[in-house]
Design a protein around this motif. Structure first.
Motif, PDB file in Angstrom:
ATOM      1  N   LEU A  89      55.488 -10.175  85.354  1.00 32.07           N
ATOM      2  CA  LEU A  89      54.823 -10.050  86.643  1.00 32.07           C
ATOM      3  C   LEU A  89      55.245  -8.751  87.317  1.00 32.07           C
ATOM      4  N   ASP A  90      54.613  -8.437  88.435  1.00 34.54           N
ATOM      5  CA  ASP A  90      54.953  -7.212  89.163  1.00 34.54           C
ATOM      6  C   ASP A  90      56.369  -7.246  89.711  1.00 34.54           C
ATOM      7  N   ASP A  91      56.897  -8.440  89.965  1.00 37.24           N
ATOM      8  CA  ASP A  91      58.255  -8.537  90.505  1.00 37.24           C
ATOM      9  C   ASP A  91      59.287  -8.915  89.438  1.00 37.24           C
ATOM     10  N   ILE A 186      50.349  -2.683 101.803  1.00 33.48           N
ATOM     11  CA  ILE A 186      50.982  -2.811 100.486  1.00 33.48           C
ATOM     12  C   ILE A 186      52.267  -1.998 100.383  1.00 33.48           C
ATOM     13  N   GLU A 189      55.456  -2.536  97.857  1.00 28.54           N
ATOM     14  CA  GLU A 189      55.050  -3.368  96.727  1.00 28.54           C
ATOM     15  C   GLU A 189      54.930  -2.555  95.445  1.00 28.54           C
ATOM     16  N   PHE A 191      52.910  -2.561  91.422  1.00 33.65           N
ATOM     17  CA  PHE A 191      51.766  -3.078  90.677  1.00 33.65           C
ATOM     18  C   PHE A 191      51.847  -2.629  89.214  1.00 33.65           C
ATOM     19  N   CYS A 264      48.467  -8.876  85.646  1.00 28.65           N
ATOM     20  CA  CYS A 264      48.128  -7.825  86.617  1.00 28.65           C
ATOM     21  C   CYS A 264      47.155  -8.326  87.671  1.00 28.65           C
ATOM     22  N   SER A 265      47.189  -9.620  87.929  1.00 26.62           N
ATOM     23  CA  SER A 265      46.247 -10.204  88.880  1.00 26.62           C
ATOM     24  C   SER A 265      46.460  -9.685  90.299  1.00 26.62           C
ATOM     25  N   LYS A 266      47.697  -9.315  90.648  1.00 27.83           N
ATOM     26  CA  LYS A 266      47.940  -8.826  92.006  1.00 27.83           C
ATOM     27  C   LYS A 266      47.216  -7.511  92.252  1.00 27.83           C
ATOM     28  N   GLN A 269      43.656  -8.312  92.860  1.00 21.47           N
ATOM     29  CA  GLN A 269      43.404  -8.971  94.140  1.00 21.47           C
ATOM     30  C   GLN A 269      43.633  -8.039  95.325  1.00 21.47           C
ATOM     31  N   LYS A 270      44.787  -7.375  95.351  1.00 21.66           N
ATOM     32  CA  LYS A 270      45.136  -6.579  96.533  1.00 21.66           C
ATOM     33  C   LYS A 270      44.514  -5.189  96.537  1.00 21.66           C
TER      34      LYS A 270
END
Length: 296
Positions: A89-91, A186, A189, A191, A264-266, A269-270
């Motif tokens: 995930l991104d995090d 953002i 954050e 990505f 990579c859904s974030k 979405q964002k």
């Protein structure tokens, strides 16, 4: 300057990233900064000087200039991406053994940490992107994300070459970065930028052969064997007290297979990011076009 940039009215500043005078002059009137520069050094001292230190200087210069958005291009190389059952995930944090064993990964992780600290302390408006294996027009098709290339006609693939790879077209990365400049809320954050995995390393080489009209000799070496060879080299360097000896990491070697799954859904979405999902388009623009330019 490339003619397409000249035609677009791009203003060019030359200088060094470690020069405060150069940075302050270049940032006059700038509202957004995209940091794509990276070191091409071979030692940690070079990476620390040319990546970590210069990133800090550029970020501080942007802070002085009042830049409203700072986009930093990191890399998925910081991850343990060798487990086919893992979802990144991104995090997902950088893996300690990979960061410790690879200068490039270490520099990216330290730059990210520094920029995040600036964001926490002073609200510095940083956004981090981590592209996958970037391919596209004008890129060298002998990509080291696919394998090691001693010659254009020889590729030593990482592992068996049968796992779908986290490829992404360069124009899709550019689109995501452009969206990072204006997307609201953002700051701070990160990505990951990876397209739908539709090609394995062997698929990639098949398409490269077809586009270039040549035969590529494929070498497959088990990851444990490559790691064992690296351990032997490290042991010899340790015995002679070589100044650049670095303890190998099995996870780092396994991670070269890029077998993990990237969520990579974030970014979708964002950022409203829609990377190319079509296999035919990816092959034409990411494999065939570079092949025709470099290998025919």
């Amino acid at each position: 300057m490339p003619p397409e940039l000249q035609a677009a009215g791009v203003e060019l500043h030359t200088g060094r990233l470690n020069s405060r005078e150069t940075l302050d002059r270049a940032l006059e009137g700038i509202t957004c900064c995209v940091h794509l520069a990276r070191s091409h050094g071979t030692t940690w001292d070079e990476y620390r000087r040319d990546d970590v230190n210069t990133t800090g200087m550029l970020a501080r210069a942007c802070e002085r200039a009042g830049v409203r958005r700072f986009v930093y291009a990191s890399s998925i190389v910081i991850y343990d991406a060798g487990d086919p059952n893992a979802v990144i995930l991104d995090d997902t944090p950088p893996h300690p053994s990979i960061v410790a064993s690879q200068a490039y990964a270490r520099s990216k992780a330290l730059c990210e940490r520094f920029l995040r600290r600036m964001h926490t302390v002073s609200g510095f408006p940083v956004v981090i992107v981590r592209p996958g294996i970037v391919v596209g027009p004008r890129g060298n098709p002998c990509h080291w994300g696919i394998g090691m290339w001693p010659y254009h006609s020889v590729c030593a693939v990482w592992g068996d070459g049968d796992r779908p790879l986290p490829l992404v077209l360069v124009q899709d990365v550019a689109d995501a970065i452009a969206r990072c400049l204006t997307a609201p809320g953002i700051e701070g954050e990160a990505f990951n930028l990876v397209g739908r995995p539709v090609l394995t390393a062997n698929d990639y080489l098949d398409e490269l052969e077809r586009a270039a009209g040549l035969r590529i000799a494929r070498q497959t070496t088990p990851i444990w064997q490559a790691y064992a060879t690296d351990v032997l080299k490290w042991a010899v360097k340790t015995m002679v007290r070589h100044p650049e000896r670095q303890r190998p990491s099995f996870r780092a070697w396994r991670s070269r297979t890029a077998a993990a799954n990237f969520d990579c859904s974030k970014a979708r979405q964002k950022l409203g990011w829609k990377p190319t999902d079509d296999r035919q388009v990816l092959v034409e623009q990411g494999v065939a076009s570079p092949a025709r330019l470099f290998l025919t």
